[in-house]
Write a protein that holds these residues in place. Sequence first.
Motif, PDB file in Angstrom:
ATOM      1  N   GLN A   1      -2.116 -11.572  27.114  1.00 18.38           N
ATOM      2  CA  GLN A   1      -1.573 -12.847  27.579  1.00 18.38           C
ATOM      3  C   GLN A   1      -1.159 -12.827  29.051  1.00 18.38           C
ATOM      4  N   ARG A   2      -1.123 -11.625  29.651  1.00 15.45           N
ATOM      5  CA  ARG A   2      -0.605 -11.514  31.009  1.00 15.45           C
ATOM      6  C   ARG A   2      -1.511 -10.801  31.998  1.00 15.45           C
ATOM      7  N   LEU A   3      -2.539 -10.123  31.527  1.00 17.44           N
ATOM      8  CA  LEU A   3      -3.374  -9.315  32.406  1.00 17.44           C
ATOM      9  C   LEU A   3      -4.419 -10.148  33.145  1.00 17.44           C
ATOM     10  N   VAL A   4      -4.479  -9.982  34.451  1.00 21.05           N
ATOM     11  CA  VAL A   4      -5.536 -10.612  35.227  1.00 21.05           C
ATOM     12  C   VAL A   4      -6.873  -9.952  34.938  1.00 21.05           C
ATOM     13  N   ASP A   5      -6.847  -8.714  34.454  1.00 17.02           N
ATOM     14  CA  ASP A   5      -8.080  -8.005  34.117  1.00 17.02           C
ATOM     15  C   ASP A   5      -8.267  -7.894  32.605  1.00 17.02           C
ATOM     16  N   GLY A   6      -7.743  -8.867  31.863  1.00 17.54           N
ATOM     17  CA  GLY A   6      -7.845  -8.832  30.413  1.00 17.54           C
ATOM     18  C   GLY A   6      -9.273  -8.633  29.934  1.00 17.54           C
ATOM     19  N   ASP A   7      -9.454  -7.643  29.074  1.00 22.83           N
ATOM     20  CA  ASP A   7     -10.775  -7.279  28.569  1.00 22.83           C
ATOM     21  C   ASP A   7     -10.546  -6.658  27.200  1.00 22.83           C
ATOM     22  N   LEU A   8     -11.113  -7.235  26.157  1.00 22.60           N
ATOM     23  CA  LEU A   8     -10.810  -6.795  24.804  1.00 22.60           C
ATOM     24  C   LEU A   8     -11.113  -5.321  24.593  1.00 22.60           C
ATOM     25  N   ALA A   9     -12.294  -4.870  25.016  1.00 17.98           N
ATOM     26  CA  ALA A   9     -12.682  -3.483  24.773  1.00 17.98           C
ATOM     27  C   ALA A   9     -11.709  -2.516  25.431  1.00 17.98           C
ATOM     28  N   ALA A  10     -11.388  -2.739  26.696  1.00 20.21           N
ATOM     29  CA  ALA A  10     -10.495  -1.836  27.417  1.00 20.21           C
ATOM     30  C   ALA A  10      -9.062  -1.929  26.911  1.00 20.21           C
TER      31      ALA A  10
ATOM     32  N   ALA B   1     -29.405 -15.256  29.276  1.00 22.98           N
ATOM     33  CA  ALA B   1     -27.972 -14.972  29.339  1.00 22.98           C
ATOM     34  C   ALA B   1     -27.738 -13.476  29.186  1.00 22.98           C
ATOM     35  N   SER B   2     -26.565 -13.038  29.610  1.00 24.41           N
ATOM     36  CA  SER B   2     -26.180 -11.627  29.497  1.00 24.41           C
ATOM     37  C   SER B   2     -25.528 -11.373  28.145  1.00 24.41           C
ATOM     38  N   GLU B   3     -25.791 -10.197  27.596  1.00 25.01           N
ATOM     39  CA  GLU B   3     -25.134  -9.802  26.355  1.00 25.01           C
ATOM     40  C   GLU B   3     -23.629  -9.670  26.567  1.00 25.01           C
ATOM     41  N   GLU B   4     -22.890  -9.898  25.489  1.00 24.70           N
ATOM     42  CA  GLU B   4     -21.451  -9.656  25.494  1.00 24.70           C
ATOM     43  C   GLU B   4     -21.106  -8.834  24.263  1.00 24.70           C
ATOM     44  N   PRO B   5     -20.118  -7.932  24.347  1.00 23.20           N
ATOM     45  CA  PRO B   5     -19.869  -7.011  23.244  1.00 23.20           C
ATOM     46  C   PRO B   5     -18.930  -7.522  22.160  1.00 23.20           C
ATOM     47  N   GLU B   6     -18.143  -8.565  22.455  1.00 19.59           N
ATOM     48  CA  GLU B   6     -17.120  -8.996  21.507  1.00 19.59           C
ATOM     49  C   GLU B   6     -17.746  -9.703  20.303  1.00 19.59           C
TER      50      GLU B   6
ATOM     51  N   SER C   1     -12.691  -5.813  16.948  1.00 19.80           N
ATOM     52  CA  SER C   1     -12.467  -7.165  17.457  1.00 19.80           C
ATOM     53  C   SER C   1     -11.543  -7.966  16.542  1.00 19.80           C
ATOM     54  N   LYS C   2     -11.195  -7.375  15.394  1.00 19.86           N
ATOM     55  CA  LYS C   2     -10.356  -8.074  14.423  1.00 19.86           C
ATOM     56  C   LYS C   2      -8.954  -7.492  14.332  1.00 19.86           C
ATOM     57  N   GLY C   3      -8.583  -6.646  15.294  1.00 25.49           N
ATOM     58  CA  GLY C   3      -7.247  -6.078  15.286  1.00 25.49           C
ATOM     59  C   GLY C   3      -7.037  -5.003  14.244  1.00 25.49           C
TER      60      GLY C   3
END
Length: 463
Positions: free
Chosen positions: A363-372, A100-105, A287-289
Motif C-alpha cells: 500500500q505504500r511502496l513506490v516500487d510495489g511488485d508482488l513477486a519481490a 503484449a508482454s507476459e506478466e507473472p501474476e 499470488s493468493k497469500g
Amino acid sequence: MADLIWFRKDLRVEDHPALTQACCGAAPPEALYISTPRQWQDHAMAPIQADLLERAVNTLAEQLAVLGIRLHHLPLQEFSQVPQALHAFCRRHGIHRIHASEEPELNERRRDQQVIESGLELHLYPGHCILPPGSVVKGDGSPYRVFTPFRRAWMAQLRSVDLTPLPAPTGWQPLTKPAAIRLDTPKHSSELWPVGPGNAHQVLNRFVQQRMAHYQLNRDRPALEATSTLSPYLALGLISPRACLHAARGQDPEALEERPGGAFSWINELAWRDFYRHLLVQWPKLSKGKNFNSLADKVQWESGDDNFDAWCQGRTGFPLVDAAMRQLSQTGWMHNRLRMVAASFLTKNLLIDWRRGEHWFSQRLVDGDLAANNGGWQWSASTGCDAQPYFRIFNPVSQSKKFDPDGAFIRRYLPELAHLSDKAIHLPPESLRPADYPPPLVDLADSRRRALDRFSVMKREDY
C-alpha cells in the motif's frame, strides 16, 4: 488491418520484444494502455506508485508520438471487463492482432487467458525477467526450490546467449504532442523519481559507473547512496532487467564470474528478482497469500493490533526499525537491508502474520511488485522458498550497530534522537530517552524465546 501493442507494466520503447514485433509492418501500430483502478485497489497499489504510473504512461505517450504511434487510453475498472472492451476497441480500429508482454501474476495471466478464449489473437512475449519462467530448470525438468543452484544455472545460460537489448523502433512521421492521460485512482506525489525520457537509463548508468564497483561493500549501509534505486523503474517496466544486466557487463565484462565484487553482487540481486518471478508462475498459490512452506500453516500468529499499529507508525522503540518505517512513509521506498530488519521484527519479535506486513508495504511502496514483495516477506518470515531458517532472527540493535554505526540514517528519520551519542542512539537507555520517543515494545531476549517456541512447528531434520 492493423496491429496493436498493448502496454501493461512495460512502459518503455527500448528492449521491448512485443513493441518491436508490432512495428514490423509498413504502417505504424496502434498502442493501448488500459487502466483498471478497482483492480489496482484490490491489489493494494500504493497511491505513490499510481502517481508514478500516471507520469510514466504520459512519458510513454510522448515517446510513442515521436515514433509516429498514438497511445490510446481505455479506462475500465477491473480485469473482467478487458475482453469485451478489447473486442470493441479492435473493431473500431481495425485491429487483427494484439502484441503484449507476459506478466507473472496469477490474475494478470488469467486476464490474458480470458482475452485469448474470447477469440482475440493475443501474442505474448517475454521481457519481465532476464530469462523467462520455465527456462531455468533442473536436469529432470523440475523447477529449482533453492536459490544458489538456480543462480548458477541462470548464470550459465547467460554466458551462452545473446542478451543485447533491443533498440527502440525506428518509427514513422512524428505526431503532435498527445493530450495528458489521467488515471482515476488515488495518487500521492512521486516527484522524487524522475520519469522523463531516458531518466531510468541515466539512473542505471550513474550506478554502474560510480557505485557498482563498491556495491558489495556498501550495499547494506542505509545512510549511503550505495544501491541502484532502480526498483521503481523495474516494477513498472520503465527499464528492462536485460538492459540492467547489459550495462553491468559493459562496465565489468567479468560480472558473471562467481567472485567477490560489486558487479557480481549486484547481478546476484537481478537473479533473485528472476527467481521470485519464476516461483510466482510455477506456484500460483503465492499470488493468493499462501505460505510456500506448508509447515508454516501451523504457526500461531498474534492479533496484536496495537503492536502492528506501532510498527506501522515507526513507534516500536527500536530506532533502526522506526527509522526504516518512517523512510517508507515519507518516501515510498525502503532500503533492502531495512526491509529485512523490519519484516523480521514484525514476524519474529512481534509474531504478527507476514501477510499483514506484505499488505502494508504494498500500500505504500513506490516500487510495489508482488513477486519481490511476497518473496522478501516470506524469506524474512521463514515461510517461503529457500527462506532463512526459522531460528534466524535479526536483532535490530545489532543490525543498527553494524550497518548504521554512527546513527546517520537514524538521525535522518528520527530527529528526536539526533542529539544522542553514537553509542546510545541504537537503543536509547531510559535515562536518555526523549519524552516523545516510546520505550521498546518488547524485550528482545524474551521475544526471541517466544518466536523460537512458536516457530518450532517448522522444525525439520535437516535443521
